[in-house]
Design a protein around this motif. Sequence first.
Motif, PDB file in Angstrom:
ATOM      1  N   ASP A 122      -5.693   0.918  -4.929  1.00 11.54           N
ATOM      2  CA  ASP A 122      -5.308   1.312  -2.992  1.00 11.54           C
ATOM      3  C   ASP A 122      -4.810   2.384  -3.349  1.00 11.54           C
ATOM      4  O   ASP A 122      -4.088   2.267  -2.024  1.00 11.54           O
ATOM      5  CB  ASP A 122      -4.371  -0.135  -2.601  1.00 11.54           C
ATOM      6  CG  ASP A 122      -3.026  -0.008  -3.809  1.00 11.54           C
ATOM      7  OD1 ASP A 122      -2.712   0.639  -3.900  1.00 11.54           O
ATOM      8  OD2 ASP A 122      -2.232  -1.201  -3.036  1.00 11.54           O
ATOM      9  N   SER A 123      -4.791   3.323  -3.970  1.00 14.35           N
ATOM     10  CA  SER A 123      -4.781   4.473  -3.560  1.00 14.35           C
ATOM     11  C   SER A 123      -5.372   5.954  -4.339  1.00 14.35           C
ATOM     12  O   SER A 123      -6.329   5.516  -5.252  1.00 14.35           O
ATOM     13  CB  SER A 123      -3.094   4.453  -3.932  1.00 14.35           C
ATOM     14  OG  SER A 123      -2.782   4.511  -5.422  1.00 14.35           O
ATOM     15  N   TYR A 144      -8.780   4.598  -1.042  1.00 22.73           N
ATOM     16  CA  TYR A 144      -8.652   3.617  -2.338  1.00 22.73           C
ATOM     17  C   TYR A 144      -9.898   3.754  -2.758  1.00 22.73           C
ATOM     18  O   TYR A 144     -10.839   4.114  -3.049  1.00 22.73           O
ATOM     19  CB  TYR A 144      -8.970   2.239  -1.958  1.00 22.73           C
ATOM     20  CG  TYR A 144      -9.192   2.140  -0.447  1.00 22.73           C
ATOM     21  CD1 TYR A 144     -10.514   1.746  -0.792  1.00 22.73           C
ATOM     22  CD2 TYR A 144      -9.300   1.653   0.245  1.00 22.73           C
ATOM     23  CE1 TYR A 144     -10.964   0.992   0.072  1.00 22.73           C
ATOM     24  CE2 TYR A 144      -9.936   1.256   1.556  1.00 22.73           C
ATOM     25  CZ  TYR A 144     -10.676   0.774   1.658  1.00 22.73           C
ATOM     26  OH  TYR A 144     -11.284   0.180   2.888  1.00 22.73           O
ATOM     27  N   TYR A 166       0.959  -0.867   0.217  1.00 18.77           N
ATOM     28  CA  TYR A 166       0.072   0.234   0.196  1.00 18.77           C
ATOM     29  C   TYR A 166       0.570   1.113  -0.372  1.00 18.77           C
ATOM     30  O   TYR A 166       0.966   2.159   0.982  1.00 18.77           O
ATOM     31  CB  TYR A 166      -0.914   0.132   0.810  1.00 18.77           C
ATOM     32  CG  TYR A 166      -1.946  -1.362   1.197  1.00 18.77           C
ATOM     33  CD1 TYR A 166      -2.660  -0.969   0.607  1.00 18.77           C
ATOM     34  CD2 TYR A 166      -1.729  -2.316   1.666  1.00 18.77           C
ATOM     35  CE1 TYR A 166      -3.792  -2.066  -0.249  1.00 18.77           C
ATOM     36  CE2 TYR A 166      -2.652  -3.239   1.446  1.00 18.77           C
ATOM     37  CZ  TYR A 166      -4.003  -3.269   0.599  1.00 18.77           C
ATOM     38  OH  TYR A 166      -4.850  -4.447   0.636  1.00 18.77           O
TER      39      TYR A 166
END
Length: 370
Positions: free
Chosen positions: A190-191, A212, A138
């Motif tokens: 995931d961002s 996310y 992550y």
Amino acid sequence: MPFVDSAEECYDYIIVGAGASGCVVANRLSRTNKTLLIEAGGLDSSWEVLMPQHCGLTWGDERFSWPIMSTPQVHLKNSKSTTAYLGKVIGGSASINTMCWMRGNQSDYDSWASLGERSNSAPILVPVACVNKSDNYYYGMYPNNKKEMAQRDWFVNHTGPHTSLGLDVAAIIKTDKKLDRPNANFMFVDSLYGPFPGGNLFQRDHSETPGYMCAVSNAQVFSRGSVTLQSSDFKDEPLVDYDMFSDNRDVQNAIEGVKVVRQIFEHEALSDDVQTVVLPPPHVRSEQELEGFVREMVGSHGYYSGTCKMGSYSDSMAVTDNQGRVWGVGNLRVVDSSIIPDAPSGPLVSVCTMMAEKICDKIQEPQQQF
């Protein structure tokens, strides 16, 4: 990259474009034939191309990509134009996209067997399932010292968070069980990307805000666009008109996809992780509000297909048969996503790779007419 020493040199095959399909064809044919591969871009050895976490750095970089600006899309908010980027490098768009290897859904290919009239062969494409695996990091939530370590890990050992795109989960679903085919494609990231709203959805937001998101795309597209000449000058860019949302079924599918993702993020199983839902804004709930939202936010993945569709000779829109041979032109084939008659429900690189392999099988058959 090697260059041709003499314009008078002769080749058995000349391949124009070293995208996913072109590279497969060049690899297959060059084993036993003198083959020339022509590509406008350079080698795919740059770190910007090789590092999965930062593939977005290649988008808009003239060394690696062709910017494709659409004509104003009259069915979108403010008739906005959208921009997508096609690869200008060995590997083509497969070298600069998000490494999504998805075969789509079997129903995507059910009609392919009947295309073409020159042979009674089986469908040229037999989809295969492949899985790209990577460690799940992550990166967007790392503090600066961790990011420096991640960069060092990549450049020294090609390990660590940079080996993951951050797009490790995808799904092709039916938003309604009554449908006979999937109609929505989800890609979980995931961002956070931005800027929002109405900008380039694939431009990384460099803020330190952890989070996310899920990109929703239509697995079936009913609107039909066009690519036409702007003028008689070959230097002028073509006019690319997606005609997005000209068919209201696309609007409805997009709305239903957004609803499903909202249900996922609002599920109690994620209650400890989700503090705030940024988009769609919490007050956007009605059908009319959601329609306004998708018309404002929609963009293009850059997965183009169908401009040289394969089909039977009696099909006035068909350019090639089911082996990529151009109708009415000898010794010429088209082997790339442009011959796909209907856009698959997932990214195109796996389809293009298998399609090229199958067409090469046909090219290399004894007594095959090119």
